[in-house]
Design a protein around this motif. Structure first.
Motif, PDB file in Angstrom:
ATOM      1  N   ASN A 129      -1.383   7.595  20.616  1.00  0.00           N
ATOM      2  CA  ASN A 129      -1.557   8.788  19.792  1.00  0.00           C
ATOM      3  C   ASN A 129      -0.222   9.311  19.258  1.00  0.00           C
ATOM      4  O   ASN A 129      -0.075   9.575  18.062  1.00  0.00           O
ATOM      5  N   ALA A 130       0.771   9.431  20.162  1.00  0.00           N
ATOM      6  CA  ALA A 130       2.061  10.008  19.753  1.00  0.00           C
ATOM      7  C   ALA A 130       2.763   9.097  18.751  1.00  0.00           C
ATOM      8  O   ALA A 130       3.291   9.563  17.723  1.00  0.00           O
ATOM      9  N   SER A 131       2.785   7.795  19.028  1.00  0.00           N
ATOM     10  CA  SER A 131       3.508   6.883  18.130  1.00  0.00           C
ATOM     11  C   SER A 131       2.800   6.793  16.781  1.00  0.00           C
ATOM     12  O   SER A 131       3.440   6.649  15.738  1.00  0.00           O
ATOM     13  N   ASN A 132       1.476   6.919  16.798  1.00  0.00           N
ATOM     14  CA  ASN A 132       0.763   6.924  15.518  1.00  0.00           C
ATOM     15  C   ASN A 132       1.132   8.155  14.687  1.00  0.00           C
ATOM     16  O   ASN A 132       1.333   8.062  13.482  1.00  0.00           O
ATOM     17  N   GLU A 133       1.231   9.315  15.341  1.00  0.00           N
ATOM     18  CA  GLU A 133       1.613  10.527  14.597  1.00  0.00           C
ATOM     19  C   GLU A 133       2.979  10.332  13.939  1.00  0.00           C
ATOM     20  O   GLU A 133       3.183  10.685  12.780  1.00  0.00           O
ATOM     21  N   VAL A 134       3.909   9.738  14.691  1.00  0.00           N
ATOM     22  CA  VAL A 134       5.251   9.493  14.147  1.00  0.00           C
ATOM     23  C   VAL A 134       5.158   8.480  12.998  1.00  0.00           C
ATOM     24  O   VAL A 134       5.695   8.703  11.902  1.00  0.00           O
ATOM     25  N   ALA A 135       4.462   7.379  13.235  1.00  0.00           N
ATOM     26  CA  ALA A 135       4.396   6.305  12.233  1.00  0.00           C
ATOM     27  C   ALA A 135       3.735   6.799  10.940  1.00  0.00           C
ATOM     28  O   ALA A 135       4.211   6.500   9.833  1.00  0.00           O
ATOM     29  N   VAL A 136       2.660   7.579  11.071  1.00  0.00           N
ATOM     30  CA  VAL A 136       1.967   8.069   9.868  1.00  0.00           C
ATOM     31  C   VAL A 136       2.882   9.014   9.084  1.00  0.00           C
ATOM     32  O   VAL A 136       2.983   8.927   7.853  1.00  0.00           O
ATOM     33  N   ALA A 137       3.590   9.896   9.814  1.00  0.00           N
ATOM     34  CA  ALA A 137       4.507  10.827   9.123  1.00  0.00           C
ATOM     35  C   ALA A 137       5.595  10.031   8.388  1.00  0.00           C
ATOM     36  O   ALA A 137       5.941  10.340   7.238  1.00  0.00           O
ATOM     37  N   GLN A 138       6.118   8.996   9.027  1.00  0.00           N
ATOM     38  CA  GLN A 138       7.181   8.178   8.403  1.00  0.00           C
ATOM     39  C   GLN A 138       6.627   7.402   7.209  1.00  0.00           C
ATOM     40  O   GLN A 138       7.313   7.226   6.207  1.00  0.00           O
ATOM     41  N   PHE A 139       5.395   6.936   7.327  1.00  0.00           N
ATOM     42  CA  PHE A 139       4.768   6.225   6.200  1.00  0.00           C
ATOM     43  C   PHE A 139       4.566   7.192   5.027  1.00  0.00           C
ATOM     44  O   PHE A 139       4.873   6.868   3.875  1.00  0.00           O
ATOM     45  N   LEU A 140       4.081   8.398   5.328  1.00  0.00           N
ATOM     46  CA  LEU A 140       3.849   9.377   4.247  1.00  0.00           C
ATOM     47  C   LEU A 140       5.166   9.781   3.573  1.00  0.00           C
ATOM     48  O   LEU A 140       5.200  10.082   2.379  1.00  0.00           O
ATOM     49  N   ASN A 141       6.276   9.758   4.348  1.00  0.00           N
ATOM     50  CA  ASN A 141       7.602  10.073   3.777  1.00  0.00           C
ATOM     51  C   ASN A 141       8.222   8.903   3.031  1.00  0.00           C
ATOM     52  O   ASN A 141       9.329   9.012   2.528  1.00  0.00           O
ATOM     53  N   VAL A 154      -4.922   8.818   6.407  1.00  0.00           N
ATOM     54  CA  VAL A 154      -4.212   7.554   6.687  1.00  0.00           C
ATOM     55  C   VAL A 154      -4.833   6.888   7.915  1.00  0.00           C
ATOM     56  O   VAL A 154      -5.053   5.669   7.939  1.00  0.00           O
ATOM     57  N   ASP A 155      -5.157   7.702   8.931  1.00  0.00           N
ATOM     58  CA  ASP A 155      -5.803   7.143  10.134  1.00  0.00           C
ATOM     59  C   ASP A 155      -7.132   6.464   9.781  1.00  0.00           C
ATOM     60  O   ASP A 155      -7.517   5.481  10.423  1.00  0.00           O
ATOM     61  N   ILE A 190       0.839  -1.215   0.000  1.00  0.00           N
ATOM     62  CA  ILE A 190       0.000   0.000   0.000  1.00  0.00           C
ATOM     63  C   ILE A 190       0.874   1.266   0.000  1.00  0.00           C
ATOM     64  O   ILE A 190       1.816   1.379   0.794  1.00  0.00           O
ATOM     65  N   THR A 191       0.558   2.205  -0.884  1.00  0.00           N
ATOM     66  CA  THR A 191       1.330   3.454  -0.978  1.00  0.00           C
ATOM     67  C   THR A 191       0.595   4.584  -0.241  1.00  0.00           C
ATOM     68  O   THR A 191      -0.630   4.517  -0.048  1.00  0.00           O
ATOM     69  N   PRO A 192       1.336   5.665   0.122  1.00  0.00           N
ATOM     70  CA  PRO A 192       0.670   6.811   0.759  1.00  0.00           C
ATOM     71  C   PRO A 192      -0.467   7.361  -0.093  1.00  0.00           C
ATOM     72  O   PRO A 192      -1.532   7.712   0.427  1.00  0.00           O
ATOM     73  N   GLN A 193      -0.268   7.409  -1.391  1.00  0.00           N
ATOM     74  CA  GLN A 193      -1.317   7.953  -2.270  1.00  0.00           C
ATOM     75  C   GLN A 193      -2.600   7.118  -2.167  1.00  0.00           C
ATOM     76  O   GLN A 193      -3.703   7.656  -2.077  1.00  0.00           O
ATOM     77  N   GLN A 194      -2.439   5.795  -2.152  1.00  0.00           N
ATOM     78  CA  GLN A 194      -3.620   4.916  -2.032  1.00  0.00           C
ATOM     79  C   GLN A 194      -4.285   5.097  -0.667  1.00  0.00           C
ATOM     80  O   GLN A 194      -5.505   5.121  -0.554  1.00  0.00           O
ATOM     81  N   ALA A 195      -3.454   5.244   0.363  1.00  0.00           N
ATOM     82  CA  ALA A 195      -4.014   5.375   1.718  1.00  0.00           C
ATOM     83  C   ALA A 195      -4.747   6.707   1.901  1.00  0.00           C
ATOM     84  O   ALA A 195      -5.655   6.809   2.719  1.00  0.00           O
ATOM     85  N   CYS A 196      -4.336   7.739   1.144  1.00  0.00           N
ATOM     86  CA  CYS A 196      -4.967   9.055   1.310  1.00  0.00           C
ATOM     87  C   CYS A 196      -6.216   9.221   0.448  1.00  0.00           C
ATOM     88  O   CYS A 196      -6.931  10.218   0.578  1.00  0.00           O
ATOM     89  N   ALA A 197      -6.490   8.233  -0.419  1.00  0.00           N
ATOM     90  CA  ALA A 197      -7.649   8.356  -1.319  1.00  0.00           C
ATOM     91  C   ALA A 197      -8.904   7.843  -0.619  1.00  0.00           C
ATOM     92  O   ALA A 197      -9.355   6.722  -0.841  1.00  0.00           O
ATOM     93  N   HIS A 198      -9.462   8.674   0.260  1.00  0.00           N
ATOM     94  CA  HIS A 198     -10.639   8.230   1.014  1.00  0.00           C
ATOM     95  C   HIS A 198     -11.868   8.189   0.102  1.00  0.00           C
ATOM     96  O   HIS A 198     -12.079   9.099  -0.690  1.00  0.00           O
TER      97      HIS A 198
END
Ligand code: NAD
Ligand code: MG
Length: 404
Positions: free
Chosen positions: A335-347, A219-220, A200-208
């Motif tokens: 919450n905090a680890s999710n913010e980090v993980a999502v940012a790293q996934f988007l990068n 992504v959440d 799964i790519t960030p683009q696919q995950a952001c296509a709600h």
């Protein structure tokens, strides 16, 4: 008629823009006192030109300088900077209503300042409540602030509860409520083969499929951690234990959530999947005002489906329920680890399937420390920072593995 003066925290985001859209429809009732933004200064410049706020808050002097390079209007607002600027404007004596639409834990300090100053708070941000639920609600109660949930599910539940049960903030679950039913669209991967999740790519995950939102919440929604945060949010807002909150996948996103009573009645709030409905509810409360959302056409709705989510497909949802049942420290780490993980996934640094792994490992690490008593916001911030540090280290090990 007195004009309601509004401070929009996070005006350049998805919720911020929708709020300005509703505000612009009611110039005789609503006026913008302050706008705040973190990046997108081109959009902010347009907003300042159109709405002429008295105060503008930017993160630092360098961003202010680049904003001034883009802004060429004769209207001159007062500029404030950083977290201090956000907190001062949220508590400003000229402000009646604060729309809390900054994404993530960065909203915590300003929304707390708004609560302590007794403002009417329209709460779109959910991370503040997840990280500091009791501290935040105590501040709301002590200063007699008004809290109106804007997240569509919680706004729906708020609308389905009689005033005697919902206001101001319930101390305990009302005995007439059997459970809260939080609906979720299921996101873009609801029917994908599980074998394809690794790619799964960030683009696919952001296509709600139904809602247009900021990247992090998109992504959440794909992982359903968003629904997990909302379960915790509902726990605090409506004093509901985890066992009385059920999540239901409803792919059409027409029923925004429901309250089931002990007599068998189920109250649902319905509407288009457009956040301007709950934003207008908050801005107009207790009156109803136009939102710009087109009416729902029942004859065009072919069906309304509901199904239970699979925890194999959405492990982040199970992590959130576990965190809520475990402790506040676990919720902060979630919450905090999710913010980090999502940012790293988007990068592109970690894979989609690494997101729940980073969260689980960060919660496990947090629970090795004694965190039974959390009484101050400084303690919440310290645990949040600690969880981010752990999550970054874990993400790094996944990045190295992925690139080996
Ligand atoms: P977004 O990413 O579109 O916008 C976020 C806003 O916050 C922007 O104005 C940005 O400049 C600002 N911001 C970002 N980081 C900041 C920081 N460190 N300090 C100060 N400002 C910062 O996000 P969104 O989709 O509008 O969501 C905002 C909040 O509302 C989130 O907490 C989200 O969970 C919640 N929410 C959003 C929706 C939706 O439909 N978009 C629905 C329900 C709840
Ligand atoms: Mg929601």
């Amino acid at each position: 008629m007195t004009i309601q003066r509004i401070c929009i925290l996070g005006s350049t985001g998805s919720i911020g823009c929708s709020t300005l859209d509703v505000v612009a429809r009611h110039p005789e009732q609503l006026s913008v006192y302050a706008l705040t933004a973190h990046q997108n200064i081109t959009l902010l410049a347009k907003q300042v030109q159109q709405f002429k706020p008295r105060v503008v808050v930017l993160p630092d002097a360098a961003t202010l300088q680049s904003f001034l390079n883009h802004y060429h209007d004769s209207w001159t607002p007062e500029y404030r900077l950083g977290t201090e600027g956000l907190c001062s404007v949220a508590a400003d004596s000229e402000v009646d209503t604060v729309m809390a639409a900054i994404v993530g834990a960065a909203c915590l300090a300003p929304v707390l300042a708004a609560a302590q100053a007794g403002k009417r708070i329209l709460l779109a941000n959910k991370e503040a409540l997840v990280a500091a639920g009791s501290l935040f609600l105590n501040a709301v109660k002590q200063s007699r602030a008004t809290l109106i949930p804007i997240d569509s599910e919680h706004n729906a539940i708020y609308q389905c509860l009689p005033e005697t049960i919902r206001a101001p903030i319930p101390e305990q679950a009302h005995p007439s409520i059997l459970r809260l039913l939080l609906t979720a669209s299921g996101g873009p991967f609801r029917t994908w083969p599980l074998d394809d999740f690794a790619t799964i790519t960030p683009q696919q995950a952001c296509a709600h499929p139904n809602w247009s939102m900021g990247q992090k919440i998109s992504v959440d929604s794909a992982t359903m951690l968003n629904k997990g945060l909302e379960v915790i949010e509902a726990h605090w807002l409506f004093a509901m234990p985890a066992d009385k909150i059920q999540v239901l996948i409803h792919p059409q996103s027409i029923v925004h959530s429901m309250v089931e009573y002990i007599d068998g009645s189920v109250m649902a709030q319905m509407g288009q999947p457009d956040m301007r409905t709950s934003i207008a509810f908050g801005l107009g409360f207790p009156e109803r005002i136009q939102s710009g959302v087109p009416p729902l056409s029942f004859s065009a709705l072919s069906q309304l489906e509901f199904e239970e989510p699979s925890l194999e497909r959405f492990p982040c949802l199970a992590l959130a329920f576990d965190a809520l049942r475990t402790s506040q420290a676990a919720c902060i780490a979630l919450n905090a680890s999710n913010e980090v993980a999502v940012a790293q996934f988007l990068n592109g640094q970690i894979a989609y399937l690494d997101i729940p792994r980073v969260i689980q490992a960060s919660i496990d690490a947090m629970l090795k420390h004694d965190t039974t008593v959390i009484e101050s916001i400084e303690h919440v911030v310290a645990l949040d920072q600690q969880a981010r540090h752990t999550a970054n280290q874990i993400s790094l090990s996944f990045t190295q593995r992925n690139h080996a």
